[in-house]
Design an enzyme around this catalytic site. Structure first.
Site, PDB file in Angstrom:
ATOM      1  N   ASP A   1       0.794  -1.236   0.000  1.00 23.38           N
ATOM      2  CA  ASP A   1       0.000   0.000   0.000  1.00 23.38           C
ATOM      3  C   ASP A   1       0.829   1.291   0.000  1.00 23.38           C
ATOM      4  O   ASP A   1       0.291   2.379   0.205  1.00 23.38           O
ATOM      5  CB  ASP A   1      -0.964   0.055   1.215  1.00 23.38           C
TER       6      ASP A   1
ATOM      7  N   HIS B   1      29.917   4.205  -3.861  1.00 25.01           N
ATOM      8  CA  HIS B   1      28.475   4.425  -3.713  1.00 25.01           C
ATOM      9  C   HIS B   1      27.991   4.007  -2.322  1.00 25.01           C
ATOM     10  O   HIS B   1      26.964   3.349  -2.184  1.00 25.01           O
ATOM     11  CB  HIS B   1      27.696   3.704  -4.823  1.00 25.01           C
TER      12      HIS B   1
ATOM     13  N   ASP C   1      28.652  13.345  -0.581  1.00 24.30           N
ATOM     14  CA  ASP C   1      28.221  13.532  -1.971  1.00 24.30           C
ATOM     15  C   ASP C   1      26.706  13.623  -1.926  1.00 24.30           C
ATOM     16  O   ASP C   1      26.020  12.618  -1.701  1.00 24.30           O
ATOM     17  CB  ASP C   1      28.685  12.326  -2.810  1.00 24.30           C
TER      18      ASP C   1
ATOM     19  N   ASP D   1      24.679  18.110  -7.809  1.00 24.71           N
ATOM     20  CA  ASP D   1      25.538  16.940  -7.536  1.00 24.71           C
ATOM     21  C   ASP D   1      26.877  17.462  -7.041  1.00 24.71           C
ATOM     22  O   ASP D   1      27.747  17.812  -7.841  1.00 24.71           O
ATOM     23  CB  ASP D   1      25.676  16.124  -8.832  1.00 24.71           C
TER      24      ASP D   1
ATOM     25  N   HIS E   1      37.213   5.980 -11.342  1.00 27.13           N
ATOM     26  CA  HIS E   1      36.072   6.487 -12.133  1.00 27.13           C
ATOM     27  C   HIS E   1      36.546   7.628 -13.032  1.00 27.13           C
ATOM     28  O   HIS E   1      37.660   8.119 -12.882  1.00 27.13           O
ATOM     29  CB  HIS E   1      34.922   6.923 -11.227  1.00 27.13           C
TER      30      HIS E   1
ATOM     31  N   HIS F   1      30.473  13.810 -15.577  1.00 21.56           N
ATOM     32  CA  HIS F   1      29.379  13.387 -16.450  1.00 21.56           C
ATOM     33  C   HIS F   1      28.494  14.585 -16.740  1.00 21.56           C
ATOM     34  O   HIS F   1      28.561  15.603 -16.039  1.00 21.56           O
ATOM     35  CB  HIS F   1      28.576  12.265 -15.759  1.00 21.56           C
TER      36      HIS F   1
ATOM     37  N   HIS G   1      23.059  11.615 -13.729  1.00 21.01           N
ATOM     38  CA  HIS G   1      23.951  11.212 -14.821  1.00 21.01           C
ATOM     39  C   HIS G   1      23.133  11.492 -16.077  1.00 21.01           C
ATOM     40  O   HIS G   1      22.370  10.648 -16.537  1.00 21.01           O
ATOM     41  CB  HIS G   1      24.327   9.732 -14.728  1.00 21.01           C
TER      42      HIS G   1
ATOM     43  N   GLU H   1      34.747  15.911 -10.871  1.00 18.68           N
ATOM     44  CA  GLU H   1      34.789  15.208  -9.590  1.00 18.68           C
ATOM     45  C   GLU H   1      35.936  14.201  -9.460  1.00 18.68           C
ATOM     46  O   GLU H   1      35.715  13.017  -9.227  1.00 18.68           O
ATOM     47  CB  GLU H   1      33.465  14.493  -9.347  1.00 18.68           C
TER      48      GLU H   1
ATOM     49  N   TYR I   1      41.287   7.380  -3.620  1.00 14.99           N
ATOM     50  CA  TYR I   1      40.706   6.487  -2.612  1.00 14.99           C
ATOM     51  C   TYR I   1      41.750   5.459  -2.212  1.00 14.99           C
ATOM     52  O   TYR I   1      42.160   4.640  -3.044  1.00 14.99           O
ATOM     53  CB  TYR I   1      39.458   5.798  -3.188  1.00 14.99           C
TER      54      TYR I   1
ATOM     55  N   ARG J   1      37.081  13.069  -2.492  1.00 16.80           N
ATOM     56  CA  ARG J   1      36.540  13.478  -3.796  1.00 16.80           C
ATOM     57  C   ARG J   1      36.075  14.914  -3.646  1.00 16.80           C
ATOM     58  O   ARG J   1      35.543  15.288  -2.591  1.00 16.80           O
ATOM     59  CB  ARG J   1      35.370  12.567  -4.230  1.00 16.80           C
TER      60      ARG J   1
ATOM     61  N   GLU K   1      33.734  17.572  -5.871  1.00 13.74           N
ATOM     62  CA  GLU K   1      32.853  17.598  -7.051  1.00 13.74           C
ATOM     63  C   GLU K   1      32.115  18.925  -7.151  1.00 13.74           C
ATOM     64  O   GLU K   1      31.415  19.332  -6.224  1.00 13.74           O
ATOM     65  CB  GLU K   1      31.828  16.456  -6.955  1.00 13.74           C
TER      66      GLU K   1
HETATM   67  N1  GLY Z   1      26.451  11.444  -7.032  1.00  8.44           N
HETATM   68  C1  GLY Z   1      26.691  10.614  -8.122  1.00  8.44           C
HETATM   69  C2  GLY Z   1      27.862  11.040  -8.872  1.00  8.44           C
HETATM   70  O1  GLY Z   1      28.620  11.849  -8.402  1.00  8.44           O
HETATM   71  O2  GLY Z   1      28.086  10.652  -9.977  1.00  8.44           O
HETATM   72 MN    MN Z   2      28.148  13.155  -6.836  1.00  6.43          MN
HETATM   73 MN    MN Z   3      28.618  13.216 -10.093  1.00  8.79          MN
END
Ligand code: GLY
Ligand code: MN
Ligand code: MN
Length: 446
Positions: A41, A245, A262, A273, A352, A356, A363, A387, A391, A409, A411
């Site tokens: 529900d 993540h 983040d 972001d 990474h 993006h 994204h 970003e 690490y 990081r 960003e």
């Molecule tokens: N928060 C997701 C990224 O930085 O791509």
């Molecule tokens: Mn991010």
């Molecule tokens: Mn990002």
């Protein structure tokens, strides 16, 4: 800017632009997202499909936009839910057909329950059908049924769609370049995201839990008018910062930890972001500062590459070069610069890419390479994140011990403009002295 003072996007203009690309040989069928069950529900908060919302601004579920250039029964048709006073008492207001007609300025609105009757007629004599293929099995089946219906009349001389186009093919190129109204909304959403981060920095202290810092940041997002968070916030202290993540956000934050946050707000369908990494106790330790400085230098170099006409790959390459020099200076990699780049040895610590597209989806949509396979060049109105990070998980046995368990990081969200990169998220500090000065102010009053 106050969310309710923001300019209204030109939905009609966007639909006209798409229809010009389609021509009167084509028809577009664009449904919004469905409600998703969370548990008995209970639904997840409804979020319209980004393509649909980009063209309509209509935020109700169970709606389909149909664009049929030259169609005598109306070129722009919205199927949606009719008013239903009884249901509205339970589930909230509905625009209804008249309300949606006025709100979306389409030519016609029909009850969505009539779509199976009406749509086959609209598909007749259209050769090209644009829709989000494969997005929903149910829609795929409906589209085949509507098309088959039109096809069954082929003997009477009726033509039917023989070419299917993925809807993103035409639409996502449009979404990639943000128009002035979108730029204003993105300034607002990144501004409120930055405010949340600034507040979080001031509230942060040893003994606080990650979820408490998350709550402080998201409280500001919502207080300033955010409709949602743009994605689950990541608040990882100590070694949790090395999990890209990480979203559990359950651990206590200790004296001597660095915390990676983040988090971004969502407003009118657009995402912020932003990531910042800072010491839980407000003072960077020397090893933390050494790593942080490398990432910051790399991020600043990458932002400098976001110039009109430059390849979208250039900013990643610029970031990697600075990170590689830093990894050598820190004594973490000992090979030559050339060998590290050639063998991508940095990927153990930077796994990474540097960013993006950012827009309605965090994204965001849009190709990174052109049809020739080459990286595309930057244009005014594109928005990207920058970003880079490093690490060093606690399991990295072959790096100096002082760096183990540090994750950093940084960003920012950047709009490409004629005047150079505009850092939309500049409202939250990233220079170590500025972070320490803000944190030293202590808890801000609500
Ligand atoms: N928060 C997701 C990224 O930085 O791509
Ligand atoms: Mn991010
Ligand atoms: Mn990002």
């Amino acid at each position: 800017m106050e969310p309710n003072l923001l300019p209204l996007p030109d939905y009609v203009g966007r639909r006209r632009q798409l229809m010009a690309k389609l021509s009167d040989r084509g028809v577009a069928v664009l449904p919004t997202a469905g409600l998703q069950t969370r548990n008995r529900d209970v639904h997840f908060p409804f979020r319209p499909d980004s393509d649909f919302f980009y063209l309509t601004g209509f935020a109700e579920p169970e709606a389909v936009l149909v664009l049929a250039p030259g169609y005598a029964g109306g070129e722009q048709i919205l199927f949606c839910r009719p008013r239903d006073p009884e249901r509205e008492v339970w589930d909230g207001r509905r625009a209804g057909l008249e309300g949606a007609l006025e709100m979306c300025r389409v030519d016609r609105c029909y009850d969505v329950r009539e779509i199976d009757t009406i749509l086959p007629g609209i598909l007749e004599n259209r050769e090209i059908l644009m829709y989000p293929m494969g997005q929903s099995g149910e829609l795929d089946i409906h589209v085949q049924q509507w098309r088959s219906h039109a096809k069954s009349r082929a003997r009477q001389g009726v033509r039917y769609p023989v070419e299917l186009i993925e809807s993103g093919y035409l639409l996502h190129e449009m979404r990639m370049i943000k128009d002035p109204a979108e730029q204003e909304i993105m300034r607002a959403v990144t501004g409120m995201s930055a405010a949340g981060h600034r507040h979080g920095m001031r509230q942060c202290h040893p003994g606080m839990h990650e979820y408490q810092l998350q709550a402080e940041i998201e409280y500001v997002f919502y207080r300033l008018g955010a409709s949602h968070v743009a994605y689950p916030s990541i608040v990882g202290a100590g070694a949790n910062a090395c999990i890209l993540h990480y979203t559990e956000n359950r651990d206590p934050m200790r004296e001597g930890d660095l915390v990676l946050v983040d988090a971004g707000a969502e407003l009118l369908g657009y995402a912020g972001d932003i990531t910042r990494s800072y010491p839980v106790n407000g003072i960077f330790s020397p090893p933390q500062l050494a790593v942080y400085d490398v990432v910051l230098k790399s991020q600043i170099a990458a932002i400098g590459e976001l110039q009109i006409g430059r390849s979208v790959a250039a900013y990643h390459e610029a970031a990697v070069e600075v990170l590689v020099d830093g990894l050598r200076d820190l004594g973490i990699l000992r090979e030559s610069r050339e060998e590290i780049l050639e063998r991508q040895l940095y990927r153990s610590f930077y796994m990474h890419r540097t960013g993006h597209w950012l827009g309605m989806d965090v994204h965001d949509v849009g190709d990174y390479r052109g049809p020739d396979g080459q990286w595309r060049n930057l244009e005014a109105g594109m928005v990207l994140t920058v970003e880079p990070g490093l690490y060093f998980s606690p399991d990295c046995a072959d790096i100096p011990e002082i760096y183990r368990g540090i994750g950093v990081r940084i960003e920012d969200d950047v709009l490409v403009t004629l005047g150079g990169p505009e850092v939309l998220s500049a409202g939250v500090p990233k220079i170590p002295e500025e972070i320490e000065a803000l944190m030293a102010l202590g808890e801000s009053v609500r």
